[in-house]
Enzyme design. Structure first.
Site, PDB file in Angstrom:
ATOM      1  N   ASP A 110       0.855  -1.186   0.000  1.00 42.80           N
ATOM      2  CA  ASP A 110       0.000   0.000   0.000  1.00 42.80           C
ATOM      3  C   ASP A 110       0.896   1.243   0.000  1.00 42.80           C
ATOM      4  O   ASP A 110       2.091   1.160   0.294  1.00 42.80           O
ATOM      5  CB  ASP A 110      -0.931   0.024   1.223  1.00 42.80           C
ATOM      6  CG  ASP A 110      -0.185   0.079   2.553  1.00 42.80           C
ATOM      7  OD1 ASP A 110       0.877  -0.560   2.681  1.00 42.80           O
ATOM      8  OD2 ASP A 110      -0.653   0.774   3.485  1.00 42.80           O
TER       9      ASP A 110
ATOM     10  N   GLU B  18       0.072  -1.053   5.839  1.00 38.62           N
ATOM     11  CA  GLU B  18       1.150  -0.513   6.666  1.00 38.62           C
ATOM     12  C   GLU B  18       0.956   0.972   6.929  1.00 38.62           C
ATOM     13  O   GLU B  18       1.190   1.454   8.039  1.00 38.62           O
ATOM     14  CB  GLU B  18       2.512  -0.774   6.004  1.00 38.62           C
ATOM     15  CG  GLU B  18       3.701  -0.587   6.926  1.00 38.62           C
ATOM     16  CD  GLU B  18       4.157   0.868   7.088  1.00 38.62           C
ATOM     17  OE1 GLU B  18       4.843   1.179   8.068  1.00 38.62           O
ATOM     18  OE2 GLU B  18       3.806   1.697   6.221  1.00 38.62           O
TER      19      GLU B  18
HETATM   20  N1  BES Z   1       8.642   3.235   5.464  1.00 45.89           N
HETATM   21  C1  BES Z   1       8.005   3.972   6.518  1.00 45.89           C
HETATM   22  C2  BES Z   1       8.765   3.873   7.838  1.00 45.89           C
HETATM   23  C3  BES Z   1      10.043   4.660   7.889  1.00 45.89           C
HETATM   24  C4  BES Z   1       9.978   6.029   7.783  1.00 45.89           C
HETATM   25  C5  BES Z   1      11.249   4.035   8.068  1.00 45.89           C
HETATM   26  C6  BES Z   1      11.143   6.773   7.838  1.00 45.89           C
HETATM   27  C7  BES Z   1      12.402   4.764   8.118  1.00 45.89           C
HETATM   28  C8  BES Z   1      12.350   6.148   8.002  1.00 45.89           C
HETATM   29  C9  BES Z   1       6.598   3.449   6.701  1.00 45.89           C
HETATM   30  O1  BES Z   1       5.959   3.173   5.479  1.00 45.89           O
HETATM   31  C10 BES Z   1       5.767   4.519   7.387  1.00 45.89           C
HETATM   32  O2  BES Z   1       5.507   5.517   6.777  1.00 45.89           O
HETATM   33  N2  BES Z   1       5.351   4.273   8.629  1.00 45.89           N
HETATM   34  C11 BES Z   1       4.438   5.117   9.321  1.00 45.89           C
HETATM   35  C12 BES Z   1       3.798   4.253  10.378  1.00 45.89           C
HETATM   36  C13 BES Z   1       2.490   4.765  10.913  1.00 45.89           C
HETATM   37  C14 BES Z   1       1.435   4.880   9.836  1.00 45.89           C
HETATM   38  C15 BES Z   1       1.998   3.845  11.986  1.00 45.89           C
HETATM   39  C16 BES Z   1       5.167   6.298   9.953  1.00 45.89           C
HETATM   40  O3  BES Z   1       6.349   6.193  10.337  1.00 45.89           O
HETATM   41  O4  BES Z   1       4.552   7.367  10.029  1.00 45.89           O
HETATM   42 MN    MN Z   2       7.134   2.122   4.204  1.00 55.03          MN
HETATM   43 MN    MN Z   3       5.333   5.074   4.568  1.00 57.91          MN
END
Ligand code: BES
Ligand code: MN
Ligand code: MN
Length: 478
Positions: A100, A168
């Site tokens: 997604d 996710e």
């Molecule tokens: N890929 C990201 C996580 C990430 C962000 C890893 C920056 C390393 C550096 C993931 O898809 C994401 O956006 N996660 C969300 C999680 C939330 C929706 C619970 C986030 O970090 O805001």
């Molecule tokens: Mn991600």
């Molecule tokens: Mn993300």
């Protein structure tokens, strides 16, 4: 054991095909948590099933229940699981990715259609498109690795299990239950795990990531009048919900980034000497942040402080106000009810529960001080615990060797400020060492306009995932 040279050559020779695979994936606007895109998220799961099947993987699409979007109950995006190889002599590797993406509209300020993979016309090698780096590029990277081995008639050096989810970006609802229920079935026998869903810190130094902050997302709802009102008729007459909300929200964090909720700062673990030196070793400069941000607005001019602010300290961000007037023009309205949204990034010692207790008490106390006759509610909408892994584990040593092999340089060891809440679920429920192995760069602009992945990162990233499997197969586990 270095990667099979035939594999490396195949990747070099098939760049165009691999970019085409990513193009097909980006064209499916699989935005989760949005009623308008439910069908596209389904289509994306189906795309993966078809691809994986043709690559010789045993694939299944698993339903994981339903959820509400607004007032409508819809099925959650299915979890796509796949498995290839079951040689008892080989390491059992589990990989995870998400199919997604975040929402994107051309009007947000994209230079090109966000759902058409667009190569930079200036020839920089950048490939623009929503999900190019987060997380379709890395997921396609795994498929590329499988394609190379299939076409070359090579056996994979490890037994591979894959889990790809479509929620996710919206809190991975029910995935923890799925992991729990499949612990002794699909996930049985897994030795180590690799997640490619993060980025280098800068634009030139590969890294291995062994920690992530958690996240608690909150809403503050203030309700007053039964309906929206004319500010000429009722302004100066009633307690206004928006005024109350802004008063409370302004007490959460200072403009210099300090969290003002009592008790939070006290919980942060003190910096150890070992930690200090780890942070000092990271290749990173303020210009890397400024490049990614597009402005010179860092809170501190000190690199280590800046890195710690991102990776090992909590932060509080104000995200928006639902119900507020926000359109162009000057509507003289008093909104009847507003919802303020903010989140706190969590670090070790600051868990979902103890943080929420402090937040709820403080917000209620601050609201009480206003003497307003309106009603306020404050609640957690979703939470994810912080995660930290052992970077000396053989899983990391294998990735280290693979990085040196592909990039000719040692990786930095980093923690990240973002969150992938299921990382901790995989680690805890399955008892696994989890490695975060990034493909993209720090300026890729995940979640932002003009998200991109560099062709070289996509192609070398494919080699990296492959090399990592070979190193894992040969590594001394002690
Ligand atoms: N890929 C990201 C996580 C990430 C962000 C890893 C920056 C390393 C550096 C993931 O898809 C994401 O956006 N996660 C969300 C999680 C939330 C929706 C619970 C986030 O970090 O805001
Ligand atoms: Mn991600
Ligand atoms: Mn993300």
């Amino acid at each position: 054991m270095a990667a099979n040279p035939q594999f490396v050559k195949y990747v070099d020779d098939h760049q165009a095909d691999f970019i085409d695979r990513l193009r097909q994936a980006v064209e499916i606007p699989s935005v989760s948590g949005n009623l308008d895109y439910v069908k596209d998220v389904e289509d994306m799961a189906e795309f993966l099933v078809k691809q994986l099947t043709s690559l010789g993987v045993k694939v299944e699409k698993r339903p994981i229940g339903s959820h509400k979007i607004g007032d409508t109950e819809v099925a959650l995006p299915p979890v796509v699981i796949g498995e290839i190889g079951n040689d008892p002599k080989k390491v059992n590797l589990l990989v995870y990715g998400h199919y997604d993406v975040q929402p994107a509209l051309k009007e947000d300020g994209w230079d090109y259609d966000p759902f058409k993979l667009t190569p930079d016309p200036n020839g920089s090698g950048r490939l623009y498109g929503r999900g190019s780096t987060d997380d379709k590029g890395p997921v396609m990277g795994w498929l590329n690795v499988l394609e190379a081995h299939q076409k070359l008639g090579l056996e994979l050096p490890v037994n591979l299990k894959m889990v790809f989810e479509g929620m996710e970006e919206n809190g991975s609802e029910n995935l923890d239950k799925f992991i729990e229920s499949e612990k002794d079935k699909f996930f049985k026998g897994v030795d180590v795990m690799c997640i490619s869903d993060n980025y280098w810190l800068d634009t030139k130094t590969p890294c291995l990531t062994y920690g992530l902050r958690g996240i608690n997302y909150y809403e503050i709802k203030v309700q007053g009048p039964a309906r929206d009102l004319h500010s000429g008729v009722f302004g100066g007459t009633i307690h206004e919900p928006m005024t109350d909300l802004i008063a409370v929200m302004s007490k959460l964090v200072s403009p210099s980034g300090e969290i003002l909720i009592p008790g939070i700062k006290e919980l942060i673990a003190p910096v150890t000497a070992d930690e200090q030196s780890k942070f000092e070793k990271i290749h990173f400069s303020l210009s890397d942040i400024e490049g990614a941000v597009g402005a010179q607005t860092t809170l501190s001019n000190d690199t280590v402080k800046t890195l710690m602010g991102r990776m090992r300290n909590p932060s509080l961000s104000l995200h928006g106000i639902e119900g507020a007037f926000y359109a162009p023009g000057s509507k003289t309205v008093i909104p009847a009810a507003v919802k303020g949204k903010f989140s706190i990034r969590l670090v070790p010692n600051l868990g979902i529960k103890n943080t929420t207790d402090l937040v709820v008490k403080y917000v209620q106390d601050e609201f009480a001080k206003l003497g307003s006759k309106n009603k306020l509610e404050v609640y957690l909408t979703h939470g994810g615990e912080p995660w930290i892994a052992d970077p000396n584990h053989y899983n990391y040593r294998a990735a280290h060797k693979a990085t040196v092999e592909v990039y000719g340089q040692e990786p930095d060891y980093t923690r990240e400020g973002g969150s992938i809440p299921v990382t901790l679920d995989f680690a805890n429920i399955l008892g696994l060492n989890v490695l975060l192995l990034p493909v993209g760069r720090g300026d890729d602009g995940a979640h932002s306009t003009n998200e991109k992945i560099d062709t070289s990162n996509y192609i070398n990233g494919t080699k990296l995932l492959g090399s990592y499997m070979y190193e894992l197969a040969a590594i001394d586990k002690n």
